[in-house]
Design an enzyme around this catalytic site. Structure first.
Site, PDB file in Angstrom:
ATOM      1  N   LYS A  43       0.813  -1.193   0.000  1.00  0.00           N
ATOM      2  CA  LYS A  43       0.000   0.000   0.000  1.00  0.00           C
ATOM      3  C   LYS A  43       0.860   1.261   0.000  1.00  0.00           C
ATOM      4  O   LYS A  43       0.398   2.337  -0.369  1.00  0.00           O
ATOM      5  CB  LYS A  43      -0.877   0.045   1.269  1.00  0.00           C
ATOM      6  CG  LYS A  43      -1.739  -1.151   1.475  1.00  0.00           C
ATOM      7  CD  LYS A  43      -2.499  -0.986   2.815  1.00  0.00           C
ATOM      8  CE  LYS A  43      -2.874  -2.333   3.349  1.00  0.00           C
ATOM      9  NZ  LYS A  43      -3.421  -2.217   4.723  1.00  0.00           N
ATOM     10  N   GLY A  44       2.091   1.142   0.445  1.00  0.00           N
ATOM     11  CA  GLY A  44       2.923   2.317   0.748  1.00  0.00           C
ATOM     12  C   GLY A  44       3.073   3.349  -0.347  1.00  0.00           C
ATOM     13  O   GLY A  44       3.211   4.534  -0.064  1.00  0.00           O
ATOM     14  N   GLU A  99       7.758   2.645  -5.968  1.00  0.00           N
ATOM     15  CA  GLU A  99       7.846   2.143  -4.598  1.00  0.00           C
ATOM     16  C   GLU A  99       8.044   3.318  -3.642  1.00  0.00           C
ATOM     17  O   GLU A  99       8.610   4.350  -4.029  1.00  0.00           O
ATOM     18  CB  GLU A  99       9.021   1.143  -4.513  1.00  0.00           C
ATOM     19  CG  GLU A  99       9.369   0.628  -3.140  1.00  0.00           C
ATOM     20  CD  GLU A  99       8.285  -0.175  -2.443  1.00  0.00           C
ATOM     21  OE1 GLU A  99       7.131   0.299  -2.411  1.00  0.00           O
ATOM     22  OE2 GLU A  99       8.601  -1.246  -1.902  1.00  0.00           O
ATOM     23  N   ASP A 100       7.592   3.154  -2.421  1.00  0.00           N
ATOM     24  CA  ASP A 100       7.754   4.231  -1.450  1.00  0.00           C
ATOM     25  C   ASP A 100       9.186   4.339  -0.955  1.00  0.00           C
ATOM     26  O   ASP A 100       9.777   5.405  -0.930  1.00  0.00           O
ATOM     27  CB  ASP A 100       6.782   4.054  -0.266  1.00  0.00           C
ATOM     28  CG  ASP A 100       6.829   2.654   0.349  1.00  0.00           C
ATOM     29  OD1 ASP A 100       7.626   1.802  -0.093  1.00  0.00           O
ATOM     30  OD2 ASP A 100       6.061   2.399   1.299  1.00  0.00           O
ATOM     31  N   ASP A 103      14.701  -0.331   1.378  1.00  0.00           N
ATOM     32  CA  ASP A 103      15.411  -0.470   2.644  1.00  0.00           C
ATOM     33  C   ASP A 103      16.457  -1.575   2.465  1.00  0.00           C
ATOM     34  O   ASP A 103      17.538  -1.332   1.935  1.00  0.00           O
ATOM     35  CB  ASP A 103      14.370  -0.780   3.719  1.00  0.00           C
ATOM     36  CG  ASP A 103      14.934  -0.782   5.121  1.00  0.00           C
ATOM     37  OD1 ASP A 103      15.914  -0.074   5.366  1.00  0.00           O
ATOM     38  OD2 ASP A 103      14.383  -1.500   5.977  1.00  0.00           O
ATOM     39  N   LYS A 131      17.056   4.183   1.243  1.00  0.00           N
ATOM     40  CA  LYS A 131      17.892   4.045   2.455  1.00  0.00           C
ATOM     41  C   LYS A 131      19.068   3.154   2.073  1.00  0.00           C
ATOM     42  O   LYS A 131      19.146   1.996   2.476  1.00  0.00           O
ATOM     43  CB  LYS A 131      17.092   3.352   3.560  1.00  0.00           C
ATOM     44  CG  LYS A 131      16.069   4.180   4.268  1.00  0.00           C
ATOM     45  CD  LYS A 131      15.706   3.453   5.567  1.00  0.00           C
ATOM     46  CE  LYS A 131      14.311   3.738   6.026  1.00  0.00           C
ATOM     47  NZ  LYS A 131      13.895   2.754   7.052  1.00  0.00           N
ATOM     48  N   PHE A 152      13.385   5.105  10.984  1.00  0.00           N
ATOM     49  CA  PHE A 152      12.114   4.594  10.486  1.00  0.00           C
ATOM     50  C   PHE A 152      11.210   5.767  10.173  1.00  0.00           C
ATOM     51  O   PHE A 152      11.005   6.657  10.993  1.00  0.00           O
ATOM     52  CB  PHE A 152      11.462   3.649  11.504  1.00  0.00           C
ATOM     53  CG  PHE A 152      10.368   2.859  10.870  1.00  0.00           C
ATOM     54  CD1 PHE A 152      10.658   1.716  10.129  1.00  0.00           C
ATOM     55  CD2 PHE A 152       9.051   3.278  10.967  1.00  0.00           C
ATOM     56  CE1 PHE A 152       9.644   1.010   9.496  1.00  0.00           C
ATOM     57  CE2 PHE A 152       8.032   2.569  10.339  1.00  0.00           C
ATOM     58  CZ  PHE A 152       8.336   1.429   9.606  1.00  0.00           C
ATOM     59  N   ASP A 159       3.807   3.749   6.540  1.00  0.00           N
ATOM     60  CA  ASP A 159       3.103   3.457   7.789  1.00  0.00           C
ATOM     61  C   ASP A 159       4.010   2.864   8.867  1.00  0.00           C
ATOM     62  O   ASP A 159       5.084   2.337   8.580  1.00  0.00           O
ATOM     63  CB  ASP A 159       1.986   2.444   7.536  1.00  0.00           C
ATOM     64  CG  ASP A 159       2.545   1.028   7.348  1.00  0.00           C
ATOM     65  OD1 ASP A 159       3.394   0.844   6.457  1.00  0.00           O
ATOM     66  OD2 ASP A 159       2.150   0.124   8.111  1.00  0.00           O
ATOM     67  N   ARG A 165      -0.147   6.915   7.512  1.00  0.00           N
ATOM     68  CA  ARG A 165      -0.032   7.033   6.056  1.00  0.00           C
ATOM     69  C   ARG A 165      -0.554   8.372   5.541  1.00  0.00           C
ATOM     70  O   ARG A 165      -0.101   8.876   4.528  1.00  0.00           O
ATOM     71  CB  ARG A 165      -0.828   5.909   5.358  1.00  0.00           C
ATOM     72  CG  ARG A 165      -0.254   4.517   5.552  1.00  0.00           C
ATOM     73  CD  ARG A 165      -0.929   3.561   4.578  1.00  0.00           C
ATOM     74  NE  ARG A 165      -0.780   2.162   4.937  1.00  0.00           N
ATOM     75  CZ  ARG A 165       0.259   1.401   4.611  1.00  0.00           C
ATOM     76  NH1 ARG A 165       1.249   1.917   3.924  1.00  0.00           N
ATOM     77  NH2 ARG A 165       0.311   0.141   4.984  1.00  0.00           N
TER      78      ARG A 165
HETATM   79  P1  IMP Z   1      12.851  -3.845   1.963  1.00  0.00           P
HETATM   80  O1  IMP Z   1      12.393  -5.158   1.428  1.00  0.00           O
HETATM   81  O2  IMP Z   1      13.622  -3.982   3.235  1.00  0.00           O
HETATM   82  O3  IMP Z   1      13.560  -2.978   0.967  1.00  0.00           O
HETATM   83  O4  IMP Z   1      11.563  -3.133   2.493  1.00  0.00           O
HETATM   84  C1  IMP Z   1      10.833  -2.288   1.783  1.00  0.00           C
HETATM   85  C2  IMP Z   1       9.449  -2.186   2.362  1.00  0.00           C
HETATM   86  O5  IMP Z   1       9.487  -2.088   3.796  1.00  0.00           O
HETATM   87  C3  IMP Z   1       8.832  -0.922   1.857  1.00  0.00           C
HETATM   88  O6  IMP Z   1       7.986  -1.224   0.800  1.00  0.00           O
HETATM   89  C4  IMP Z   1       8.091  -0.383   3.041  1.00  0.00           C
HETATM   90  O7  IMP Z   1       6.751  -0.828   2.982  1.00  0.00           O
HETATM   91  C5  IMP Z   1       8.732  -0.999   4.255  1.00  0.00           C
HETATM   92  N1  IMP Z   1       9.635  -0.032   4.902  1.00  0.00           N
HETATM   93  C6  IMP Z   1      10.984  -0.025   4.890  1.00  0.00           C
HETATM   94  N2  IMP Z   1      11.487   1.007   5.579  1.00  0.00           N
HETATM   95  C7  IMP Z   1      10.408   1.697   6.032  1.00  0.00           C
HETATM   96  C8  IMP Z   1      10.252   2.902   6.794  1.00  0.00           C
HETATM   97  O8  IMP Z   1      11.212   3.582   7.218  1.00  0.00           O
HETATM   98  N3  IMP Z   1       8.981   3.284   7.041  1.00  0.00           N
HETATM   99  C9  IMP Z   1       7.892   2.605   6.606  1.00  0.00           C
HETATM  100  N4  IMP Z   1       7.987   1.490   5.882  1.00  0.00           N
HETATM  101  C10 IMP Z   1       9.234   1.032   5.602  1.00  0.00           C
HETATM  102 MG    MG Z   2       4.860  -1.105   4.565  1.00  0.00          MG
END
Ligand code: IMP
Ligand code: MG
Length: 187
Positions: A43-44, A99-100, A103, A131, A152, A159, A165
């Site tokens: 949803k992000g 994508e939002d 990470d 990040k 975070f 969220d 959100r």
């Molecule tokens: P990744 O697989 O670790 O790259 O995670 C990415 C997903 O984790 C994103 O689509 C976000 O939904 C969530 N996410 C990662 N970091 C944050 C944050 O700082 N705030 C909120 N959601 C996050």
């Molecule tokens: Mg999320």
């Protein structure tokens, strides 16, 4: 005991709007004459995508995927599954994934590999926040709104436990535990 979260503004709505406009102009220039499908990750990304697509001055189609990552509330585990797949045909299309935040990179790595099975003409990534320092698998976004080192973040679609959100800006969140009924003077 109740949780009181502390929010510190790091990106104002004005700053986000300005950057989203720049990204939209860059994407408009890069995708001239290309058959594009913009795929948002639910949803992000929904708020970022809603603003960004209105800054792309081209004809294109839109679709959404929803991914589930198992693990703690603030970190993805690397174990990803698709709970809502794309519905349009992506064959021979230039796919732009929205994508939002990237990470660890697990989520996007999984999605990109999955999308490539659709015989796309190309797959590129646009994320609002990168990040980079926290990356665990190699993945680079083609369009990045902002690079943020750590913390975070919530707001503008992001969220924490499905909350925040709707905030128009992006905030750094630190959860705090306070005795019930006690509110510090700065809030
Ligand atoms: P990744 O697989 O670790 O790259 O995670 C990415 C997903 O984790 C994103 O689509 C976000 O939904 C969530 N996410 C990662 N970091 C944050 C944050 O700082 N705030 C909120 N959601 C996050
Ligand atoms: Mg999320």
């Amino acid at each position: 005991m109740e949780t009181i979260d502390e929010l510190k503004l790091i990106l104002s709505p004005e700053k986000i709007k300005e950057r989203v406009g720049e990204l939209g102009r860059q994407i408009t220039a890069d995708y001239q004459g290309k058959d594009m499908v913009v795929v948002g990750i639910l949803k992000g990304a929904f708020i970022f995508m809603a603003d960004l697509v209105r800054q792309i001055d081209l004809p294109f189609q839109m679709d959404f995927v929803r991914l589930q990552s198992y693990g703690a509330a603030t970190e993805s585990s690397g174990q990803i599954s698709i709970t809502k797949d794309v519905e349009l045909s992506l064959k021979d299309k230039h796919v732009l994934v929205i994508e939002d935040i990237i990470d660890t990179g697990f989520t996007l790595k999984y999605l990109i590999e999955m999308l490539k099975l659709h015989e796309t003409a190309s797959v590129k990534l646009c994320c609002l926040i990168d990040k980079k320092e926290r990356r665990k698998v190699e993945i680079d976004a083609d369009y990045v709104g902002f690079e943020i080192e750590r913390g975070f973040l919530v707001g503008y679609g992001l969220d924490y436990d499905e909350q925040y959100r709707q905030l128009p800006g992006i905030y750094h969140l630190s959860p705090r535990y306070e005795a019930k009924g006690f509110f510090p003077s700065d809030r």
